[in-house]
Write an enzyme that holds these catalytic residues in place. Sequence first.
Site, mmCIF file in Angstrom:
data_model
loop_
_atom_site.group_PDB
_atom_site.id
_atom_site.type_symbol
_atom_site.label_atom_id
_atom_site.label_comp_id
_atom_site.label_asym_id
_atom_site.label_seq_id
_atom_site.Cartn_x
_atom_site.Cartn_y
_atom_site.Cartn_z
ATOM 1 N N CYS A 65 18.005 -7.217 -6.279
ATOM 2 C CA CYS A 65 18.268 -8.380 -5.428
ATOM 3 C C CYS A 65 17.021 -8.964 -4.763
ATOM 4 O O CYS A 65 16.629 -10.102 -5.028
ATOM 5 C CB CYS A 65 19.288 -8.008 -4.361
ATOM 6 S SG CYS A 65 20.883 -7.498 -5.027
ATOM 7 N N HIS A 115 18.806 -12.082 0.923
ATOM 8 C CA HIS A 115 18.225 -10.737 0.963
ATOM 9 C C HIS A 115 16.744 -10.762 1.354
ATOM 10 O O HIS A 115 15.923 -10.046 0.783
ATOM 11 C CB HIS A 115 18.407 -10.026 -0.376
ATOM 12 C CG HIS A 115 18.656 -8.556 -0.229
ATOM 13 N ND1 HIS A 115 19.601 -7.877 -0.963
ATOM 14 C CD2 HIS A 115 18.083 -7.620 0.561
ATOM 15 C CE1 HIS A 115 19.598 -6.595 -0.628
ATOM 16 N NE2 HIS A 115 18.684 -6.420 0.296
#
Length: 528
Positions: A65, A115
């Site tokens: 991510c 993220h």
Amino acid sequence: MSMSANSGDAADSETPLNIVLVMADQLSAFATSPYGNSDVLTPNMAELARRGTLFERAYCNSPLCSPSRASLMTGRLPGDIPVNDNFEELPASIPTFAHHLRRSGYRTVLSGKMHFVGPDQLHGFEERLTTDIYPSDLRGAQDWEALGDPPRPPAVRAGRPMAAMVPAAGPVPWSAQLDYDEEVQFRALERLRHFARREDSAQPWFLCVSFTQPHDPYAPAQEYWDRYEGRELEVPRRPEGGWPLTVWDEWVNAFQGVDLVDTSDEVVRRLRRAYYGMVSYIDDKLGEIIAEIERLGQSERTVIILTSDHGDMVGEHGMFFKRTFREWSSRVPLIFAGPGIGQGESVGHPVSLIDLFPTIVSLAGATEDAPLDQCASDRPGQDLLAVGSSPRPVIIDYNANGVIATTRTVIDGRWKYVYVHGREQLLYDLESDRDELIDVSASVANQEVMARLRAVCFDGWDPQVTQAQILRGQRHRAFIGESLAKGVVHEWDHQPFFDARRQHMRRPAGEAWDRSYVDQGNPLLGGG
């Protein structure tokens, strides 16, 4: 590549384009109908591809991510930032495409996950409508040297493997991921409506709508599980004698504890049903966004982009989740649709997410001024929609949990070259071996290809130096994370703010720009 108009043509129009970037999390291109999967139900993705341009071979630049998203935002390879894992800070001093758009007059808004790690949780976005789903601190960095070979984190050693999510896949009444994605969608649609109502609606905007599904755990709402009732879902065909495993494969499977859980065909079929249900949920959200843009009369000036940060193996090659160079993990959907974009077209050569930086900047007509970034070589991507753009090798860096040595993968045309520092180098012919079963690196006939791709791999990259930097960074971040968890803890997580005093039909609190409701002073729109 044939395009009805390139991005420059679109950007040269009198009215700048609005741009919506819709991101899923852990969505493999192979798990969508426009990329040939007849099992999964994604009609809105298929319709977007029909009225736009689909990139058949789009790769992430890291199958995890944070590194993938940092790479997408900055147009740089993860190791050049560096953001190598989910617990490494994206420095506030590195320009993102959001900085370029904002500097050129765009409103830049993020709803959902990106993220980001570190105290800067905006990175060029003017507004962030939700918090992130994961914490933004440094706690969680893992020391390769302490994991063993093959790597086994403490949870796996204690009998709590990540892979326990595989046999546990199935429907739920509700979940934290559904909570999050419903909020992301609500805030995104709310902001689209505000954009459409603004008196200064000529100001262009960029909206990123970033969902957390179909990321594990594989737990769709019952409605989406039921959509696949009675459908016989295909599972990977197991080669006679089992899948040939590389060192990298063995490392990832050990790290995730795949050997400790049931991975039978029945389990994999249930996993896929759950995963596809979550994919259908994202497809519904995409359809709602498209319908709202059309309802608000914004279609003629809005480009929609669909992509994901990485894929998911969902049982392919006997593997699960991501963290691997293999196609289901590293291939992502990438579709553009809107004014100036070719309709019903596809591009067959490999591209990657670092190409989104120059493509989005070009779509917006935002100049990449030298004061923002003196080092153009740090951004190796290219404008995907420009006439005359030519194929380039794609590079995937993976230096995070699941491996214990630095790795790099190079894709060029039909070939995929994989380098694992100090362990192995591999070569796959993706044209004749789509399942990546046969390493042809030792073939005499392929030595010229090996030499060429190896040269691309090592151009400006020293794996020994990189590995030393990664190990040092892991130790530093573990130390800092432990230190900041002591005493008074100051979290970096984003806190969205909505001022109820200035919402709905209430009078404005002053001349300052209102972040939550833009029309209080306009009697034509219900304010005043």
